[in-house]
Design a protein around this motif. Structure first.
Motif, PDB file in Angstrom:
ATOM      1  N   GLN A 181      -6.933  15.843  -8.934  1.00 46.22           N
ATOM      2  CA  GLN A 181      -6.210  15.605  -7.680  1.00 46.22           C
ATOM      3  C   GLN A 181      -4.746  15.257  -7.944  1.00 46.22           C
ATOM      4  OE1 GLN A 181      -7.275  16.180  -4.776  1.00 46.22           O
ATOM      5  NE2 GLN A 181      -9.502  16.232  -4.917  1.00 46.22           N
ATOM      6  N   GLN A 182      -4.496  14.476  -9.012  1.00 45.14           N
ATOM      7  CA  GLN A 182      -3.116  14.137  -9.347  1.00 45.14           C
ATOM      8  C   GLN A 182      -2.338  15.374  -9.782  1.00 45.14           C
ATOM      9  OE1 GLN A 182      -3.747  11.068 -12.276  1.00 45.14           O
ATOM     10  NE2 GLN A 182      -3.511   9.415 -10.779  1.00 45.14           N
ATOM     11  N   ALA A 183      -3.012  16.309 -10.468  1.00 47.32           N
ATOM     12  CA  ALA A 183      -2.347  17.551 -10.863  1.00 47.32           C
ATOM     13  C   ALA A 183      -1.965  18.392  -9.657  1.00 47.32           C
ATOM     14  CB  ALA A 183      -3.258  18.360 -11.792  1.00 47.32           C
ATOM     15  N   ALA A 186      -1.618  14.648  -5.630  1.00 40.72           N
ATOM     16  CA  ALA A 186      -2.153  13.448  -4.978  1.00 40.72           C
ATOM     17  C   ALA A 186      -1.522  12.198  -5.584  1.00 40.72           C
ATOM     18  CB  ALA A 186      -3.670  13.407  -5.126  1.00 40.72           C
ATOM     19  N   ASP A 187      -1.313  11.186  -4.756  1.00 40.15           N
ATOM     20  CA  ASP A 187      -0.706   9.929  -5.188  1.00 40.15           C
ATOM     21  C   ASP A 187      -1.655   8.787  -4.843  1.00 40.15           C
ATOM     22  OD1 ASP A 187       0.921   7.925  -6.026  1.00 40.15           O
ATOM     23  OD2 ASP A 187       2.415   8.143  -4.452  1.00 40.15           O
ATOM     24  N   PHE A 188      -2.166   8.111  -5.871  1.00 40.89           N
ATOM     25  CA  PHE A 188      -3.112   7.005  -5.664  1.00 40.89           C
ATOM     26  C   PHE A 188      -2.482   5.637  -5.918  1.00 40.89           C
ATOM     27  CE2 PHE A 188      -5.657  10.663  -7.170  1.00 40.89           C
ATOM     28  CZ  PHE A 188      -6.442  10.856  -6.047  1.00 40.89           C
ATOM     29  N   GLU A 189      -1.185   5.594  -6.259  1.00 38.80           N
ATOM     30  CA  GLU A 189      -0.566   4.343  -6.659  1.00 38.80           C
ATOM     31  C   GLU A 189       0.335   3.756  -5.583  1.00 38.80           C
ATOM     32  OE1 GLU A 189      -1.447   2.894  -9.361  1.00 38.80           O
ATOM     33  OE2 GLU A 189      -2.635   4.575 -10.137  1.00 38.80           O
ATOM     34  N   SER A 190       1.067   4.604  -4.851  1.00 41.22           N
ATOM     35  CA  SER A 190       2.046   4.098  -3.885  1.00 41.22           C
ATOM     36  C   SER A 190       1.403   3.849  -2.525  1.00 41.22           C
ATOM     37  CB  SER A 190       3.207   5.105  -3.743  1.00 41.22           C
ATOM     38  OG  SER A 190       2.714   6.346  -3.257  1.00 41.22           O
ATOM     39  N   GLY A 191       2.134   3.114  -1.674  1.00 39.66           N
ATOM     40  CA  GLY A 191       1.644   2.830  -0.332  1.00 39.66           C
ATOM     41  C   GLY A 191       0.976   1.473  -0.242  1.00 39.66           C
ATOM     42  N   ASN A 192       0.677   1.063   0.998  1.00 41.85           N
ATOM     43  CA  ASN A 192      -0.003  -0.208   1.201  1.00 41.85           C
ATOM     44  C   ASN A 192      -1.515  -0.057   0.974  1.00 41.85           C
ATOM     45  OD1 ASN A 192      -1.029   1.034   3.535  1.00 41.85           O
ATOM     46  ND2 ASN A 192       0.686   0.267   4.764  1.00 41.85           N
ATOM     47  N   LEU A 193      -2.243  -1.131   1.232  1.00 42.29           N
ATOM     48  CA  LEU A 193      -3.671  -1.140   0.950  1.00 42.29           C
ATOM     49  C   LEU A 193      -4.423  -0.096   1.774  1.00 42.29           C
ATOM     50  CD1 LEU A 193      -5.934  -2.542  -0.658  1.00 42.29           C
ATOM     51  CD2 LEU A 193      -6.170  -4.155   1.247  1.00 42.29           C
ATOM     52  N   ILE A 194      -4.053   0.048   3.042  1.00 40.95           N
ATOM     53  CA  ILE A 194      -4.738   1.018   3.917  1.00 40.95           C
ATOM     54  C   ILE A 194      -4.470   2.445   3.447  1.00 40.95           C
ATOM     55  CG2 ILE A 194      -4.895   1.904   6.276  1.00 40.95           C
ATOM     56  CD1 ILE A 194      -4.264  -0.890   7.283  1.00 40.95           C
ATOM     57  N   LYS A 198      -7.174   5.242   2.152  1.00 40.13           N
ATOM     58  CA  LYS A 198      -7.276   6.598   2.666  1.00 40.13           C
ATOM     59  C   LYS A 198      -7.128   7.633   1.547  1.00 40.13           C
ATOM     60  CE  LYS A 198      -5.595   5.658   7.356  1.00 40.13           C
ATOM     61  NZ  LYS A 198      -4.507   5.938   8.354  1.00 40.13           N
ATOM     62  N   GLY A 199      -6.319   7.285   0.553  1.00 36.69           N
ATOM     63  CA  GLY A 199      -6.130   8.202  -0.557  1.00 36.69           C
ATOM     64  C   GLY A 199      -7.363   8.376  -1.423  1.00 36.69           C
ATOM     65  N   LEU A 200      -8.334   7.459  -1.302  1.00 32.34           N
ATOM     66  CA  LEU A 200      -9.564   7.570  -2.085  1.00 32.34           C
ATOM     67  C   LEU A 200     -10.551   8.570  -1.505  1.00 32.34           C
ATOM     68  CD1 LEU A 200     -10.286   3.820  -2.965  1.00 32.34           C
ATOM     69  CD2 LEU A 200      -9.370   5.591  -4.468  1.00 32.34           C
ATOM     70  N   VAL A 201     -10.325   8.997  -0.254  1.00 32.64           N
ATOM     71  CA  VAL A 201     -11.247   9.949   0.379  1.00 32.64           C
ATOM     72  C   VAL A 201     -11.376  11.238  -0.427  1.00 32.64           C
ATOM     73  CG1 VAL A 201     -11.705  11.304   2.448  1.00 32.64           C
ATOM     74  CG2 VAL A 201     -10.894   8.942   2.652  1.00 32.64           C
ATOM     75  N   PRO A 202     -10.257  11.836  -0.904  1.00 27.20           N
ATOM     76  CA  PRO A 202     -10.398  13.048  -1.716  1.00 27.20           C
ATOM     77  C   PRO A 202     -11.152  12.824  -3.019  1.00 27.20           C
ATOM     78  CG  PRO A 202      -8.145  12.828  -0.927  1.00 27.20           C
ATOM     79  CD  PRO A 202      -8.847  11.542  -0.604  1.00 27.20           C
ATOM     80  N   LEU A 203     -11.329  11.546  -3.428  1.00 29.32           N
ATOM     81  CA  LEU A 203     -12.102  11.251  -4.631  1.00 29.32           C
ATOM     82  C   LEU A 203     -13.578  11.048  -4.318  1.00 29.32           C
ATOM     83  CD1 LEU A 203      -9.812   8.708  -6.527  1.00 29.32           C
ATOM     84  CD2 LEU A 203     -10.155  11.116  -7.055  1.00 29.32           C
TER      85      LEU A 203
END
Length: 266
Positions: A181-183, A186-194, A198-203
């Protein structure tokens, strides 16, 4: 962080701990967990720490690999310490706004951090030195008396063994999906907690699909091999107690007596 979870992994090594009967290691882990909750004084913590250090040295598992499992629960440990420090009533040490840190809270927080750390390390030590097959055999043999009251011991042991074996497999699968996903940007590090949640859904979606597929393949493989439970099954390597296992039982008895004495005296 995915690779830092050590529970469920097996570390192959030739050591005394690896060669112990799985029933001894299961009982030892249970007694160690009980002792961690019983201790409430510095001498008792010294005894528990000395026992844990001795077991790690005998297991020949690298200390760095053992401590790596604490990284995955660092936030839980930190929150537990902060809650104990600021929410425990007692003599004030310092204040941060309306939060009051107390001396009793500091002591309680340190004890809680040590307890959580010891629980993770103790549980990891058992799985790192025992294969899933050995755990299954040890649980089934050790709890065999429950068959008399119609408890499906073999099925329960098999489910626990499969669950432990699937932990590292699913972690590797999640790590592979995350890199894919990162390739793709996808970005799993930036943004607030919410936003991170939401970024974990593709995982999670492909991970659940992969887990269901693996479970289905495993079920079909067991059916193809005519697996029908533990009734009438024999063991390729029957469990037998050796001299080292009896010595381990004796040391566990001495250890628990010392913990109970310290709890009653201190």
């Amino acid at each position: 962080m995915i690779r830092d979870i050590t529970i469920g992994q097996y570390y192959p090594q030739s050591s005394v701990i690896h060669r112990l009967d799985p029933r001894v290691k299961l009982l030892g882990t249970v007694l160690f967990v009980i002792s961690v909750f019983l201790i409430h004084s510095v001498p008792a913590f010294i005894i528990v720490t000395a026992a844990m250090v001795a077991l790690i040295a005998l297991s020949k598992v690298p200390v760095s690999f053992m401590l790596k499992g604490l990284k995955s629960i660092f936030m839980i440990i930190l929150l537990t310490f902060c809650f104990s420090l600021f929410l425990t009533p007692g003599d004030s040490l310092f204040k941060i706004g309306f939060l009051n840190a107390t001396e009793q809270g500091l002591k309680t927080g340190l004890y809680m951090v040590m307890r959580l750390s010891y629980l993770i390390i103790g549980s990891s030590l058992m799985t790192l030195t025992t294969t899933p097959n050995q755990l299954t055999d040890g649980l089934e043999k050790g709890l065999g008396c429950l068959n008399r009251v119609h408890v499906p011991v073999h099925e329960v042991a098999m489910m626990m063994s499969i669950a432990l074996r699937f932990i590292p497999i699913l972690l590797e699968e999640m790590d592979r999906i995350m890199k894919a996903q990162q390739a793709r940007g996808a970005d799993f590090e930036s943004g607030n907690l919410i936003q991170r949640a939401k970024g974990l859904v593709p995982l999670l979606v492909p991970l659940f699909i992969a887990a269901i597929r693996r479970a289905n393949d495993l079920a079909m493989a067991m059916e193809a091999r005519c697996y029908h439970g533990g009734q009438g099954r024999t063991k390729m390597k029957p469990l037998h107690y050796e001299k080292r296992d009896r010595t381990a039982y004796l040391l566990m008895a001495v250890y628990m007596i010392a913990i109970c004495v310290l709890r009653g005296v201190m």
